[in-house]
Design a protein around this motif. Sequence first.
Motif, short mmCIF file in Angstrom:
data_model
loop_
_atom_site.label_atom_id
_atom_site.label_comp_id
_atom_site.label_asym_id
_atom_site.label_seq_id
_atom_site.Cartn_x
_atom_site.Cartn_y
_atom_site.Cartn_z
N CYS A 25 -23.40 105.80 40.55
CA CYS A 25 -22.04 105.06 40.56
C CYS A 25 -20.83 105.79 40.20
O CYS A 25 -19.86 105.35 39.84
N VAL A 35 -18.22 106.56 47.49
CA VAL A 35 -19.42 105.42 48.05
C VAL A 35 -18.66 104.91 49.44
O VAL A 35 -17.55 104.11 49.15
N LEU A 78 -15.34 103.10 48.15
CA LEU A 78 -14.67 102.02 47.16
C LEU A 78 -13.98 102.66 46.11
O LEU A 78 -14.18 103.98 46.06
N CYS A 85 -17.17 104.03 39.82
CA CYS A 85 -16.64 103.01 40.71
C CYS A 85 -16.28 101.85 39.95
O CYS A 85 -16.49 101.76 38.61
N PHE A 87 -16.58 98.94 40.35
CA PHE A 87 -17.49 97.70 39.86
C PHE A 87 -18.54 97.96 38.99
O PHE A 87 -19.25 97.00 38.81
N LEU A 88 -18.48 99.12 38.35
CA LEU A 88 -19.67 99.41 37.40
C LEU A 88 -18.96 99.09 35.91
O LEU A 88 -17.94 99.49 35.58
N CYS A 94 -23.88 96.85 37.93
CA CYS A 94 -22.92 96.53 39.03
C CYS A 94 -22.36 95.12 39.12
O CYS A 94 -23.29 94.09 39.17
N ILE A 96 -20.77 93.50 41.45
CA ILE A 96 -20.95 92.84 42.71
C ILE A 96 -22.22 92.97 43.21
O ILE A 96 -21.98 93.14 44.33
N ARG A 100 -23.19 94.09 47.17
CA ARG A 100 -22.93 95.60 47.06
C ARG A 100 -23.29 96.06 48.57
O ARG A 100 -23.78 95.77 49.04
N PRO A 101 -22.53 97.18 48.68
CA PRO A 101 -22.80 97.82 49.97
C PRO A 101 -24.12 98.36 50.42
O PRO A 101 -25.06 98.45 49.30
N CYS A 104 -25.55 101.42 48.34
CA CYS A 104 -25.93 101.19 47.13
C CYS A 104 -27.30 100.71 47.04
O CYS A 104 -28.06 100.81 46.07
S1 SF4 Z 1 -24.17 99.82 42.88
FE1 SF4 Z 1 -22.11 98.55 42.40
S2 SF4 Z 1 -21.20 99.80 40.70
FE2 SF4 Z 1 -22.52 101.26 41.80
S3 SF4 Z 1 -21.30 102.43 43.42
FE3 SF4 Z 1 -22.35 100.58 44.28
S4 SF4 Z 1 -20.65 98.88 44.29
FE4 SF4 Z 1 -20.15 100.52 42.71
#
Ligand code: SF4
Length: 182
Positions: A25, A35, A78, A85, A87-88, A94, A96, A100-101, A104
Motif C-alpha cells: 500500500c 493501485v 487510488l 495510499c 486509505f492506509l 486499510c 476502506i 477495497r479494490p 488489494c
Molecule cells: S488495501 Fe486499502 S490501504 Fe492498501 S492500497 Fe488497497 S485501498 Fe489502499
Amino acid sequence: MEDTHRLAEEIRSTGFTCLMCGGCCSRGDDDGNLVLVSAPEIRAIMDHTGRAWDDIAEPYPDMMPAEGGGEFTLAWCLRRTKTACIFLDKNNRCTIYPARPLICRTYPFAREEGTLSVYACPGIGQNTLCNEAETIAEECIRRDLAEAKDAERTGEVFKTMKLGPDECAVVDSEGVKRIWAK
Ligand code: SF4
C-alpha cells in the motif's frame, strides 16, 4: 469450482500470510505501487466513504497521444500521499477494507490466463490457512472476470473517443472523461 480449488491448492502450497507491513500500500522508491481501480470500484468506495470521485482516484499517469491530437489514459489509480495510499492508516490498516479494490484483495496473487501469478511480498512462503487460500482464490477469479469485462467495455468506449488537440481524457468503462483542456 474446480478452478477455485486448484488455485487455492497452489496458493496453499506457495504459502502466504499478510504481515501487515504496509509495503503493498506504500509508494515505492521508483514511484511505483500504483493501485489500479476500476470505475465500479471507485463508485463502491464513494458509497462507502461519502467522498467524491476526485478525492479517491487520479488518472493513471501514463498518457498516450490520441489520433488527431490530445492525450488519453486508460485507467484510474487510488490517490496517494507522499508515502502511501490515502486509505492506509498509521497502523498499516486499510480504512476502506470492506470496499477495497479487487487488486488489494488478491495481492500478492493474481490469476492470469488461467494460471496463478505470484508477486513480490515478504509474506510469501508463510503458512496459509485453508479458508484464506479458498477466499483468495475466489477473489482472484472474481478479479480476472471483472477485469476482462471492464477491459471489453473500456475498449468499446475507446472506439467512440474524439478528443480535441488540446484535450486530455481518461477512458474508462463509463465513458470518455475529459480531465483538462488547454
Ligand atoms: S488495501 Fe486499502 S490501504 Fe492498501 S492500497 Fe488497497 S485501498 Fe489502499
